[in-house]
Write a protein that holds these residues in place. Structure first.
Motif, mmCIF file in Angstrom:
data_model
loop_
_atom_site.group_PDB
_atom_site.id
_atom_site.type_symbol
_atom_site.label_atom_id
_atom_site.label_comp_id
_atom_site.label_asym_id
_atom_site.label_seq_id
_atom_site.Cartn_x
_atom_site.Cartn_y
_atom_site.Cartn_z
ATOM 1 N N VAL A 20 -7.753 -7.218 -4.644
ATOM 2 C CA VAL A 20 -7.979 -5.841 -4.196
ATOM 3 C C VAL A 20 -6.811 -5.357 -3.339
ATOM 4 O O VAL A 20 -6.399 -4.191 -3.434
ATOM 5 N N LEU A 21 -6.261 -6.229 -2.515
ATOM 6 C CA LEU A 21 -5.140 -5.836 -1.661
ATOM 7 C C LEU A 21 -3.938 -5.389 -2.477
ATOM 8 O O LEU A 21 -3.174 -4.517 -2.043
ATOM 9 N N THR A 22 -3.740 -5.993 -3.644
ATOM 10 C CA THR A 22 -2.596 -5.586 -4.474
ATOM 11 C C THR A 22 -2.717 -4.148 -4.952
ATOM 12 O O THR A 22 -1.712 -3.541 -5.340
ATOM 13 N N MET A 23 -3.938 -3.598 -4.940
ATOM 14 C CA MET A 23 -4.136 -2.212 -5.361
ATOM 15 C C MET A 23 -3.700 -1.233 -4.279
ATOM 16 O O MET A 23 -3.430 -0.068 -4.571
ATOM 17 N N TYR A 24 -3.635 -1.702 -3.034
ATOM 18 C CA TYR A 24 -3.317 -0.818 -1.909
ATOM 19 C C TYR A 24 -1.956 -1.113 -1.276
ATOM 20 O O TYR A 24 -1.342 -0.217 -0.694
ATOM 21 N N LEU A 25 -1.507 -2.352 -1.380
ATOM 22 C CA LEU A 25 -0.233 -2.750 -0.767
ATOM 23 C C LEU A 25 0.787 -3.015 -1.865
ATOM 24 O O LEU A 25 0.921 -4.130 -2.360
ATOM 25 N N HIS A 26 1.509 -1.972 -2.240
ATOM 26 C CA HIS A 26 2.512 -2.103 -3.291
ATOM 27 C C HIS A 26 3.855 -2.443 -2.667
ATOM 28 O O HIS A 26 4.312 -1.757 -1.734
ATOM 29 N N TYR B 91 -7.435 -3.499 -11.035
ATOM 30 C CA TYR B 91 -8.514 -2.528 -11.278
ATOM 31 C C TYR B 91 -9.297 -2.890 -12.537
ATOM 32 O O TYR B 91 -10.536 -2.938 -12.529
ATOM 33 N N THR C 249 -10.460 -10.650 -2.717
ATOM 34 C CA THR C 249 -9.847 -9.812 -1.680
ATOM 35 C C THR C 249 -8.345 -9.678 -1.895
ATOM 36 O O THR C 249 -7.775 -8.592 -1.734
#
Length: 288
Positions: free
Chosen positions: A116-122, A153, A113
């Motif tokens: 995955v968060l690093t893909m959305y919270l830059h 990713y 999780t």
């Protein structure tokens, strides 16, 4: 009824084949134009006669580009940097994906999780710069390797590829006395080779084309990549009128020749990796 379906299917395939051929031809126009400009004479370029075929063929621009010490040094430096960073990227991706692919890993879902968060919270450019600065990596080659050493990713694709391997293979390796490291190196990695080759291509292309991190973190010209040198060429290179009269060159010749040379590594590598491309992505995308 089957004949009608067969006819409709052939029409469908013909339409989409023609459509994608058209799209491919359109996409090739900029590449062919750059190549044509790099091989054309000064008068033809100034007269606007060059489109996708060279006019008054002249290879002097390539000679001039290869004689530029900064460009040649940046070219070979970028190749070494690309190879080193790709190896590090793949190692980090495998080491993160392999344990996370195990169902019994304690806290595995929480760690996934967070990835995955690093893909959305830059966090943005400024926090990244401050982080690199605090680790004393400004104006070092590590600033171009460490911050992008792992893509969440790509790690998820690799993790799914590991999950797609039959559990019986892991059980057989354990029965034979393989440790987790030996199982990974000798059993698992050969089975996901297409995925590794595909992700390696992703990492290599990303590093070769990357320029933003060079702009942010690098001050010394010795650490400039070929893309940074090309940027400087495009912005500042200028062939004087007197020199142009003697060499049959204009600035566009050298710019285009430098761009063509910078594309060569990817054009050489891609045909060898292309056969793994579709298979590698599908293997990593089927199971999740």
């Amino acid at each position: 009824m089957s004949a009608i379906n067969s006819k409709n299917e052939r029409l469908f395939q013909f339409f989409w084949t023609a459509f994608f051929i058209l799209i491919t031809c359109i996409a090739m126009i900029p590449i062919l134009r750059v190549l044509a400009v790099s091989l054309s004479g000064k008068n033809a370029i100034l007269a606007g006669k060059v489109f996708i075929l060279p006019v008054d063929i002249n290879i002097e621009a390539y000679t001039r580009a290869l004689q530029s010490g900064s460009f040649v040094n940046a070219f070979w430096y970028s190749i070494v940097l690309m190879l080193a960073s790709t190896v590090i990227n793949l190692v980090m991706t495998v080491l993160a994906a392999y344990p996370l692919s195990k169902k019994g890993l304690v806290g595995g879902k929480i760690v996934m999780t967070l990835f995955v968060l690093t893909m959305y919270l830059h966090p943005g450019v400024i926090p990244e710069y401050l982080n690199v600065r605090d680790f004393k990596m400004i104006d070092t080659v590590w600033a171009l390797i460490v911050p992008g050493a792992l893509s969440a990713y790509n790690m998820i694709i690799m993790c799914n590829a590991f999950k797609g391997i039959d559990a019986a293979i892991y059980d057989a390796a354990k029965i034979d006395g393989c440790s987790e490291a030996r199982c990974l190196l000798s059993v698992v990695l050969p089975l996901v080779y297409p995925t590794m080759a595909t992700l390696g291509l992703f990492y290599a292309v990303g590093r070769w084309n990357g320029i933003s991190d060079v702009l942010y973190y690098i001050n010394s010209s010795k650490y400039f990549t070929v893309q940074m040198v090309l940027k400087q060429f495009v912005e500042s290179i200028n062939v004087s009128v007197e020199e142009g009269l003697q060499t049959n060159l204009v600035a566009e010749n050298i710019k285009a020749a430098s761009i063509v040379i910078s594309m060569l590594p990817m054009l050489i590598v891609y045909p060898f990796v292309q056969k793994f491309f579709t298979k590698g992505i599908m293997v990593g995308a089927v199971k999740g």
